[in-house]
Design a protein around this motif. Structure first.
Motif, mmCIF file in Angstrom:
data_model
loop_
_atom_site.group_PDB
_atom_site.id
_atom_site.type_symbol
_atom_site.label_atom_id
_atom_site.label_comp_id
_atom_site.label_asym_id
_atom_site.label_seq_id
_atom_site.Cartn_x
_atom_site.Cartn_y
_atom_site.Cartn_z
ATOM 1 N N GLU A 158 14.206 -2.361 0.441
ATOM 2 C CA GLU A 158 15.170 -1.676 1.306
ATOM 3 C C GLU A 158 14.421 -0.650 2.150
ATOM 4 O OE1 GLU A 158 19.485 0.553 0.897
ATOM 5 O OE2 GLU A 158 17.954 0.910 -0.641
ATOM 6 N N GLU A 159 14.458 -0.817 3.479
ATOM 7 C CA GLU A 159 13.792 0.114 4.376
ATOM 8 C C GLU A 159 14.573 0.228 5.683
ATOM 9 O OE1 GLU A 159 9.076 -0.046 3.367
ATOM 10 O OE2 GLU A 159 9.904 -1.886 4.221
ATOM 11 N N TRP A 160 14.285 1.295 6.410
ATOM 12 C CA TRP A 160 14.953 1.578 7.678
ATOM 13 C C TRP A 160 13.885 2.062 8.641
ATOM 14 C CZ3 TRP A 160 18.228 6.539 8.700
ATOM 15 C CH2 TRP A 160 18.862 6.439 9.956
ATOM 16 N N ALA A 161 13.885 1.532 9.858
ATOM 17 C CA ALA A 161 12.810 1.867 10.795
ATOM 18 C C ALA A 161 13.299 1.783 12.235
ATOM 19 C CB ALA A 161 11.618 0.933 10.593
ATOM 20 N N ASP A 191 13.104 5.464 6.620
ATOM 21 C CA ASP A 191 13.362 5.570 5.185
ATOM 22 C C ASP A 191 12.624 4.458 4.458
ATOM 23 O OD1 ASP A 191 14.863 6.653 2.827
ATOM 24 O OD2 ASP A 191 15.620 4.603 2.802
ATOM 25 N N SER A 192 11.898 4.850 3.402
ATOM 26 C CA SER A 192 11.169 3.885 2.580
ATOM 27 C C SER A 192 10.682 4.588 1.328
ATOM 28 C CB SER A 192 9.971 3.310 3.349
ATOM 29 O OG SER A 192 9.219 2.424 2.541
ATOM 30 N N SER A 193 10.353 3.824 0.298
ATOM 31 C CA SER A 193 9.720 4.362 -0.905
ATOM 32 C C SER A 193 8.932 3.231 -1.555
ATOM 33 C CB SER A 193 10.767 4.924 -1.876
ATOM 34 O OG SER A 193 11.581 3.885 -2.381
ATOM 35 N N PRO A 194 7.914 3.555 -2.379
ATOM 36 C CA PRO A 194 7.069 2.505 -2.969
ATOM 37 C C PRO A 194 7.847 1.470 -3.770
ATOM 38 C CG PRO A 194 6.040 4.658 -3.235
ATOM 39 C CD PRO A 194 7.420 4.913 -2.698
ATOM 40 N N PRO A 242 -1.177 7.272 0.569
ATOM 41 C CA PRO A 242 -1.237 7.805 -0.798
ATOM 42 C C PRO A 242 0.014 7.449 -1.599
ATOM 43 C CG PRO A 242 -1.947 9.456 0.789
ATOM 44 C CD PRO A 242 -1.395 8.318 1.587
ATOM 45 N N GLY A 243 -0.199 7.062 -2.858
ATOM 46 C CA GLY A 243 0.925 6.723 -3.723
ATOM 47 C C GLY A 243 1.601 5.417 -3.389
ATOM 48 N N GLY A 244 0.961 4.608 -2.555
ATOM 49 C CA GLY A 244 1.547 3.334 -2.174
ATOM 50 C C GLY A 244 2.672 3.434 -1.177
ATOM 51 N N ARG A 245 2.798 4.587 -0.517
ATOM 52 C CA ARG A 245 3.868 4.786 0.446
ATOM 53 C C ARG A 245 3.520 4.167 1.798
ATOM 54 N NH1 ARG A 245 7.868 8.080 -1.027
ATOM 55 N NH2 ARG A 245 7.604 9.294 -2.937
ATOM 56 N N ALA A 246 4.547 3.663 2.465
ATOM 57 C CA ALA A 246 4.348 3.113 3.809
ATOM 58 C C ALA A 246 3.941 4.235 4.757
ATOM 59 C CB ALA A 246 5.627 2.446 4.293
ATOM 60 N N GLU A 247 3.077 3.924 5.697
ATOM 61 C CA GLU A 247 2.674 4.914 6.686
ATOM 62 C C GLU A 247 3.867 5.326 7.541
ATOM 63 O OE1 GLU A 247 -0.521 3.139 8.840
ATOM 64 O OE2 GLU A 247 -1.996 3.523 7.263
ATOM 65 N N ASP A 248 3.793 6.543 8.089
ATOM 66 C CA ASP A 248 4.905 7.067 8.885
ATOM 67 C C ASP A 248 5.132 6.276 10.162
ATOM 68 O OD1 ASP A 248 5.427 9.022 7.027
ATOM 69 O OD2 ASP A 248 4.226 10.545 8.047
ATOM 70 N N ASP A 249 4.061 5.723 10.724
ATOM 71 C CA ASP A 249 4.200 4.921 11.940
ATOM 72 C C ASP A 249 3.006 3.991 12.082
ATOM 73 O OD1 ASP A 249 2.024 6.331 13.564
ATOM 74 O OD2 ASP A 249 3.383 8.004 13.131
ATOM 75 N N TYR A 250 3.148 3.005 12.939
ATOM 76 C CA TYR A 250 2.044 2.112 13.284
ATOM 77 C C TYR A 250 2.268 1.615 14.697
ATOM 78 C CZ TYR A 250 5.160 -1.881 12.166
ATOM 79 O OH TYR A 250 6.189 -2.788 12.131
ATOM 80 N N ASP A 251 1.201 1.173 15.345
ATOM 81 C CA ASP A 251 1.336 0.773 16.741
ATOM 82 C C ASP A 251 0.291 -0.262 17.104
ATOM 83 O OD1 ASP A 251 -1.167 2.213 17.899
ATOM 84 O OD2 ASP A 251 -0.105 3.815 16.842
ATOM 85 N N ALA A 252 0.482 -0.882 18.249
ATOM 86 C CA ALA A 252 -0.463 -1.856 18.788
ATOM 87 C C ALA A 252 -0.247 -1.948 20.289
ATOM 88 C CB ALA A 252 -0.269 -3.230 18.138
#
Length: 423
Positions: free
Chosen positions: A60-63, A94-97, A111-121
């Motif tokens: 479950e995630e929100w982006a 919103d996300s969690s490991p 750290p802690g297996g958490r998703a990064e705050d953002d990513y881009d290309a």
């Protein structure tokens, strides 16, 4: 494939941009005919598979996604020069490991297996045009039977390579190209390509697990405005090669009534580094009248493996739906689908779809009996047609899938999109 082949296009483009500062007529069209758009995509994804008894019971995630597209015109002359660009940004809301893995956020973890705050290309494409032929070199979004980029999550999958399309002969479209890298829908990095190998695809690889060369070609012939046929070929070097035949026809029965036919057949074989051996037959027939649409589909796999397609792409199968594609070894599946467009009731922009699919006869190496699965999907969408929020789209996608050889899944997706023309 080295990207050095892009340098001649880039150098010509640089000369044109420099010359345009003094408004040379030869370069004026590259800017006058350009266009740019920004798509905002807000995506909530929830997949529940707690009934399968696995350690992680759901994802479950929100982006928030931003997709910037820029397309230039072409310079004047026998050979026109232009460029395209795409910018992609994904932002975690919103996300969690213990809930990660939806495909919305970057596969890289902090750290802690958490998703990064953002990513881009960022991707750039040089292009040349002569008459009705166009060569594009750089970042590509191919959409043909042997390779279809995936755009089912926050950001689209992209490829790197060269693609020549020619429409110089009336009613005939020709394609030829090579891809050497792909950026998956939840990544910032280019990487080599591999073959998708699901639970019951039963594909075995030799010494080549990945490849940096996918060659493709194809021809589409339009016999009439309502009938077209096509042949395409794709080869993932050292892994598999594929022949694909398609036929599309739309019969106007009477005013407001049509019957559409979509026929597909492919033959996939190994290319010296796998056991790929598959024939896939698919047919979809859709009757439409007064806003209603009723579709019936059938799909059959045969051979020593399931269907072969590049990992991360959408396999061009009639029974590719929200969760599954029913492309496993020996699988036979059917589909019943209903659509309704509320424009027929005076509510343009509002649409509804529901479908049910069932598959059986799957060869599962870990089971003595044949595998079976089914999936039920529903979609409700609305796009605002006018006013200050024109083009704002809202969509709810719900799906349930059950199987005796894979995880049982219940899924909901809420997607809000807004497209803005910048110029």
């Amino acid at each position: 494939m080295s990207m050095n082949y892009a340098f001649p296009v880039a150098s010509r483009l640089a000369v044109c941009i420099a010359a345009s500062t003094i408004l040379t007529p030869a370069c004026a069209d590259i800017f006058q005919d350009s266009k740019a758009s920004l798509e905002l995509r807000n995506y909530y994804f929830n997949r529940d598979f707690r009934q399968s008894g696995v350690a992680q019971s759901k994802t479950e995630e929100w982006a928030q996604g931003l997709i910037l597209r820029v397309e230039s015109g072409y310079t004047e002359g026998l050979i026109g020069v232009g460029f395209d660009a795409i910018g992609l940004v994904g932002i975690k809301l919103d996300s969690s490991p213990d809930r990660s893995g939806t495909g919305l956020l970057n596969t890289a973890r902090g750290p802690g297996g958490r998703a990064e705050d953002d990513y881009d290309a960022v991707g750039a494409t040089g292009k040349l045009r002569m008459a009705k032929s166009t060569l594009k070199v750089g970042t590509l979004l191919p959409k043909m039977p042997v390779v279809m980029y995936n755009d089912s999550r926050l950001l689209p999958q992209t490829f790197r390579g060269a693609w020549l399309n020619s429409a110089d002969i009336d009613n005939l479209s020709l394609d030829l190209g090579r891809l050497d890298q792909t950026k998956l829908r939840n990544s910032s990095d280019n990487e080599d390509m591999s073959v998708y190998n699901g639970v019951a695809r039963n594909i075995r690889l030799g010494r080549h697990a990945t490849s940096d060369r996918f060659d493709f070609g194809g021809a589409t012939w339009r016999w009439s405005p309502s009938l077209s046929t096509a042949y395409h070929y794709g080869e993932l070097e050292g892994i598999y090669r594929q022949h694909f035949l398609t036929l599309n026809h739309k019969w106007t029965i009477s005013e407001g009534q049509t019957l559409s036919s979509d026929l597909r057949w492919s033959r996939s074989l190994d290319d010296g580094g796998s056991n790929v051996d598959n024939s896939a037959l698919g047919a979809m027939f859709t009757y439409s009248a007064n806003g209603h649409g009723l579709g019936l589909g059938y799909q059959r796999m045969s051979g020593d493996t399931g269907f072969a397609n590049i990992n991360g792409t959408d396999g061009y199968l009639v029974n590719l739906v929200q969760i599954n594609d029913f492309g496993n070894q020996d699988e036979r599946s059917w589909q019943a689908r209903y659509d309704y467009n509320f424009a027929a009731l005076g509510v343009p922009g509002l649409t509804f779809m529901t479908r049910y699919l069932s598959g059986d006869d799957v060869t599962v190496r870990s089971r003595a009996d044949a595998g079976k699965e089914w999936e039920r999907d529903s979609e409700l969408g609305y796009v605002i047609q006018s006013g200050p929020l024109k083009n704002l789209g809202l969509k709810w996608k719900n799906a349930s899938a059950r199987s005796n050889f894979s995880s049982d899944i219940d899924e909901n997706r809420l997607i809000v999109t807004y497209s803005l023309g910048l110029w």
